[in-house]
Design a protein around this motif. Structure first.
Motif, PDB file in Angstrom:
ATOM      1  N   ARG A 176       0.817  -1.222   0.000  1.00 49.40           N
ATOM      2  CA  ARG A 176       0.000   0.000   0.000  1.00 49.40           C
ATOM      3  C   ARG A 176       0.851   1.273   0.000  1.00 49.40           C
ATOM      4  NH1 ARG A 176      -4.561  -2.143  -1.554  1.00 49.40           N
ATOM      5  NH2 ARG A 176      -5.829  -3.145  -0.002  1.00 49.40           N
ATOM      6  N   GLU A 177       2.154   1.118  -0.202  1.00 52.03           N
ATOM      7  CA  GLU A 177       3.043   2.274  -0.331  1.00 52.03           C
ATOM      8  C   GLU A 177       4.269   1.849  -1.126  1.00 52.03           C
ATOM      9  OE1 GLU A 177       5.713   2.086   3.705  1.00 52.03           O
ATOM     10  OE2 GLU A 177       3.869   3.244   3.769  1.00 52.03           O
ATOM     11  N   LEU A 178       5.028   2.837  -1.561  1.00 50.71           N
ATOM     12  CA  LEU A 178       6.205   2.555  -2.373  1.00 50.71           C
ATOM     13  C   LEU A 178       7.452   2.444  -1.506  1.00 50.71           C
ATOM     14  CD1 LEU A 178       5.653   4.988  -5.373  1.00 50.71           C
ATOM     15  CD2 LEU A 178       4.948   2.614  -5.143  1.00 50.71           C
ATOM     16  N   GLY A 179       8.212   1.382  -1.725  1.00 53.30           N
ATOM     17  CA  GLY A 179       9.494   1.232  -1.059  1.00 53.30           C
ATOM     18  C   GLY A 179      10.533   2.116  -1.734  1.00 53.30           C
ATOM     19  N   PHE A 187       1.239   7.685 -13.228  1.00 51.34           N
ATOM     20  CA  PHE A 187       1.181   6.625 -12.218  1.00 51.34           C
ATOM     21  C   PHE A 187       1.088   7.229 -10.817  1.00 51.34           C
ATOM     22  CE2 PHE A 187       3.069   3.526  -9.317  1.00 51.34           C
ATOM     23  CZ  PHE A 187       2.196   2.473  -9.528  1.00 51.34           C
ATOM     24  N   LEU A 188       1.870   8.271 -10.566  1.00 51.23           N
ATOM     25  CA  LEU A 188       1.787   8.926  -9.255  1.00 51.23           C
ATOM     26  C   LEU A 188       0.394   9.500  -9.026  1.00 51.23           C
ATOM     27  CD1 LEU A 188       5.233  10.742  -9.015  1.00 51.23           C
ATOM     28  CD2 LEU A 188       4.538   8.559  -8.001  1.00 51.23           C
ATOM     29  N   GLY A 189      -0.217  10.020 -10.085  1.00 47.91           N
ATOM     30  CA  GLY A 189      -1.587  10.514  -9.973  1.00 47.91           C
ATOM     31  C   GLY A 189      -2.569   9.412  -9.612  1.00 47.91           C
ATOM     32  N   LEU A 190      -2.377   8.227 -10.186  1.00 41.77           N
ATOM     33  CA  LEU A 190      -3.243   7.091  -9.846  1.00 41.77           C
ATOM     34  C   LEU A 190      -3.058   6.691  -8.387  1.00 41.77           C
ATOM     35  CD1 LEU A 190      -2.846   4.816 -13.001  1.00 41.77           C
ATOM     36  CD2 LEU A 190      -4.763   6.324 -12.422  1.00 41.77           C
ATOM     37  N   LEU A 191      -1.810   6.671  -7.932  1.00 38.25           N
ATOM     38  CA  LEU A 191      -1.555   6.330  -6.528  1.00 38.25           C
ATOM     39  C   LEU A 191      -2.232   7.342  -5.607  1.00 38.25           C
ATOM     40  CD1 LEU A 191       2.191   5.230  -6.474  1.00 38.25           C
ATOM     41  CD2 LEU A 191       0.141   3.790  -6.490  1.00 38.25           C
ATOM     42  N   GLY A 192      -2.258   8.595  -6.023  1.00 38.89           N
ATOM     43  CA  GLY A 192      -2.921   9.627  -5.232  1.00 38.89           C
ATOM     44  C   GLY A 192      -4.422   9.405  -5.111  1.00 38.89           C
ATOM     45  N   GLN A 193      -4.992   8.684  -6.055  1.00 36.95           N
ATOM     46  CA  GLN A 193      -6.422   8.354  -5.994  1.00 36.95           C
ATOM     47  C   GLN A 193      -6.673   7.093  -5.177  1.00 36.95           C
ATOM     48  OE1 GLN A 193      -8.565   8.650  -9.803  1.00 36.95           O
ATOM     49  NE2 GLN A 193      -6.661   9.493 -10.630  1.00 36.95           N
ATOM     50  N   GLY A 194      -5.612   6.393  -4.824  1.00 35.12           N
ATOM     51  CA  GLY A 194      -5.730   5.187  -4.002  1.00 35.12           C
ATOM     52  C   GLY A 194      -4.910   4.055  -4.572  1.00 35.12           C
ATOM     53  N   ALA A 195      -3.826   3.719  -3.901  1.00 34.21           N
ATOM     54  CA  ALA A 195      -2.942   2.642  -4.367  1.00 34.21           C
ATOM     55  C   ALA A 195      -3.703   1.332  -4.503  1.00 34.21           C
ATOM     56  CB  ALA A 195      -1.759   2.474  -3.413  1.00 34.21           C
ATOM     57  N   HIS A 196      -4.722   1.122  -3.666  1.00 34.67           N
ATOM     58  CA  HIS A 196      -5.500  -0.119  -3.708  1.00 34.67           C
ATOM     59  C   HIS A 196      -6.321  -0.250  -4.987  1.00 34.67           C
ATOM     60  CE1 HIS A 196      -8.249   2.917  -2.187  1.00 34.67           C
ATOM     61  NE2 HIS A 196      -9.248   2.126  -2.534  1.00 34.67           N
ATOM     62  N   ARG A 197      -6.472   0.825  -5.743  1.00 30.77           N
ATOM     63  CA  ARG A 197      -7.246   0.781  -6.985  1.00 30.77           C
ATOM     64  C   ARG A 197      -6.392   0.434  -8.201  1.00 30.77           C
ATOM     65  NH1 ARG A 197     -12.579   2.287  -6.750  1.00 30.77           N
ATOM     66  NH2 ARG A 197     -13.224   3.235  -4.799  1.00 30.77           N
ATOM     67  N   VAL A 198      -5.077   0.399  -8.041  1.00 25.24           N
ATOM     68  CA  VAL A 198      -4.181  -0.046  -9.108  1.00 25.24           C
ATOM     69  C   VAL A 198      -4.087  -1.558  -8.962  1.00 25.24           C
ATOM     70  CG1 VAL A 198      -1.834   0.030 -10.023  1.00 25.24           C
ATOM     71  CG2 VAL A 198      -2.898   2.121  -9.126  1.00 25.24           C
ATOM     72  N   CYS A 243      -3.496 -14.221 -16.310  1.00 24.22           N
ATOM     73  CA  CYS A 243      -3.517 -12.880 -16.908  1.00 24.22           C
ATOM     74  C   CYS A 243      -2.531 -11.967 -16.180  1.00 24.22           C
ATOM     75  CB  CYS A 243      -4.927 -12.298 -16.828  1.00 24.22           C
ATOM     76  SG  CYS A 243      -5.088 -10.713 -17.679  1.00 24.22           S
ATOM     77  N   ILE A 244      -1.821 -11.161 -16.935  1.00 19.99           N
ATOM     78  CA  ILE A 244      -0.857 -10.225 -16.346  1.00 19.99           C
ATOM     79  C   ILE A 244      -1.236  -8.766 -16.606  1.00 19.99           C
ATOM     80  CG2 ILE A 244       1.034 -11.893 -16.416  1.00 19.99           C
ATOM     81  CD1 ILE A 244       2.083 -10.447 -18.919  1.00 19.99           C
ATOM     82  N   LEU A 245      -2.454  -8.526 -17.075  1.00 18.00           N
ATOM     83  CA  LEU A 245      -2.886  -7.165 -17.394  1.00 18.00           C
ATOM     84  C   LEU A 245      -3.236  -6.383 -16.132  1.00 18.00           C
ATOM     85  CD1 LEU A 245      -5.066  -7.892 -20.531  1.00 18.00           C
ATOM     86  CD2 LEU A 245      -2.761  -6.926 -20.455  1.00 18.00           C
ATOM     87  N   HIS A 246      -3.066  -5.056 -16.224  1.00 17.32           N
ATOM     88  CA  HIS A 246      -3.336  -4.147 -15.116  1.00 17.32           C
ATOM     89  C   HIS A 246      -4.489  -3.220 -15.477  1.00 17.32           C
ATOM     90  CE1 HIS A 246       0.721  -5.486 -14.228  1.00 17.32           C
ATOM     91  NE2 HIS A 246       0.506  -5.100 -12.983  1.00 17.32           N
ATOM     92  N   PHE A 247      -5.174  -2.744 -14.451  1.00 20.88           N
ATOM     93  CA  PHE A 247      -6.263  -1.800 -14.657  1.00 20.88           C
ATOM     94  C   PHE A 247      -6.400  -0.913 -13.434  1.00 20.88           C
ATOM     95  CE2 PHE A 247      -8.080  -5.624 -12.811  1.00 20.88           C
ATOM     96  CZ  PHE A 247      -8.889  -5.140 -11.797  1.00 20.88           C
ATOM     97  N   PHE A 248      -7.096   0.195 -13.612  1.00 15.99           N
ATOM     98  CA  PHE A 248      -7.413   1.084 -12.503  1.00 15.99           C
ATOM     99  C   PHE A 248      -8.864   0.844 -12.145  1.00 15.99           C
ATOM    100  CE2 PHE A 248      -8.704   5.073 -10.512  1.00 15.99           C
ATOM    101  CZ  PHE A 248      -7.727   5.150  -9.533  1.00 15.99           C
ATOM    102  N   ASP A 249      -9.104   0.418 -10.915  1.00 15.04           N
ATOM    103  CA  ASP A 249     -10.456   0.112 -10.463  1.00 15.04           C
ATOM    104  C   ASP A 249     -11.178   1.404 -10.112  1.00 15.04           C
ATOM    105  OD1 ASP A 249     -12.790  -0.793  -9.366  1.00 15.04           O
ATOM    106  OD2 ASP A 249     -11.862  -1.914  -7.726  1.00 15.04           O
ATOM    107  N   ALA A 250     -11.989   1.850 -11.043  1.00 12.60           N
ATOM    108  CA  ALA A 250     -12.760   3.076 -10.842  1.00 12.60           C
ATOM    109  C   ALA A 250     -14.185   2.771 -10.392  1.00 12.60           C
ATOM    110  CB  ALA A 250     -12.786   3.891 -12.134  1.00 12.60           C
ATOM    111  N   SER A 251     -14.463   1.490 -10.067  1.00  9.51           N
ATOM    112  CA  SER A 251     -15.814   1.136  -9.631  1.00  9.51           C
ATOM    113  C   SER A 251     -16.123   1.822  -8.304  1.00  9.51           C
ATOM    114  CB  SER A 251     -15.957  -0.384  -9.494  1.00  9.51           C
ATOM    115  OG  SER A 251     -15.159  -0.873  -8.435  1.00  9.51           O
ATOM    116  N   GLN A 252     -17.390   2.071  -8.084  1.00  9.14           N
ATOM    117  CA  GLN A 252     -17.806   2.797  -6.890  1.00  9.14           C
ATOM    118  C   GLN A 252     -17.405   2.069  -5.607  1.00  9.14           C
ATOM    119  OE1 GLN A 252     -21.987   3.672  -6.681  1.00  9.14           O
ATOM    120  NE2 GLN A 252     -21.632   5.409  -5.345  1.00  9.14           N
ATOM    121  N   ASN A 253     -17.567   0.756  -5.592  1.00  9.21           N
ATOM    122  CA  ASN A 253     -17.257   0.006  -4.376  1.00  9.21           C
ATOM    123  C   ASN A 253     -15.816  -0.497  -4.322  1.00  9.21           C
ATOM    124  OD1 ASN A 253     -17.240  -2.162  -6.129  1.00  9.21           O
ATOM    125  ND2 ASN A 253     -19.029  -3.170  -5.257  1.00  9.21           N
TER     126      ASN A 253
END
Length: 188
Positions: free
Chosen positions: A84-87, A133-144, A152-162
């Motif tokens: 949940r944070e960057l080393g 990427f830093l902007g996405l982390l600012g919206q919530g690292a848990h959503r990356v 599957c090795i694909l990535h997405f940004f979870d913009a779902s409400q829940n």
């Protein structure tokens, strides 16, 4: 997500995620793993699909810079997912890319305007991806997220409400997982 139309030559199964994750998705499942960034031509396709074809030139220097950036973002995404944070190593990788550019604020007719400047042309797309990427982390690292399907090795940004999206594409990976569970259950 962007309003940019993907390049029709783009073979990737998932296109249109935020720039940083779209860069990670230049690798996708296969045997061996598929990689769009094996040559300058693939880099040109990615730039076009990302809407950067008019701003960035595909050349060997840019290809090397974007590959370095992809590795830095991948390491940072894994850190964010696990901790949940960057080393420090992940931060150093991103900072090495970000050192090649900056945002310069200028006065425009409508107010302030932010201009992205890179120290060399080949670093513009990498810098934009790392900054995004830093902007996405600012919206919530848990959503990356990485797709929950084991193959599957694909990535997405979870913009779902829940915040509970699990699959890169429900129609593909989600249905495969459901079918596999059904098969196991039916066999008893």
């Amino acid at each position: 997500m962007t309003d940019v139309q993907p390049d029709p030559r783009d073979p990737r199964p998932l296109i249109g995620e935020p720039l940083a994750l779209d860069l990670l998705n230049t690798r996708w499942s296969g045997t061996p793993v598929n990689d769009l960034l094996t040559d300058v031509g693939g880099y040109a396709v990615w730039l076009s699909s990302a809407g950067l074809g008019g701003r960035c030139t595909a050349d060997e220097a840019g290809l090397a810079a974007i590959r370095q950036t992809r590795e830095a973002i991948l390491a940072a995404a894994q850190d964010a997912r696990e901790h949940r944070e960057l080393g420090s190593a992940a931060r150093d990788g991103l900072d090495a890319v970000l050192a090649h550019g900056r945002i310069r604020r200028t006065a425009a007719p409508g107010g302030a305007e932010d201009l992205v400047e890179a120290d060399r042309p080949e670093w513009l797309a990498p810098w934009l991806a790392a900054d995004g990427f830093l902007g996405l982390l600012g919206q919530g690292a848990h959503r990356v997220r990485q797709c929950a399907h084991e193959a599957c090795i694909l990535h997405f940004f979870d913009a779902s409400q829940n915040g509970r999206r699990r699959w890169c594409r429900m129609a593909v990976c989600g249905n495969r997982a459901k079918a596999a569970r059904h098969y196991v259950k039916a066999r008893g």
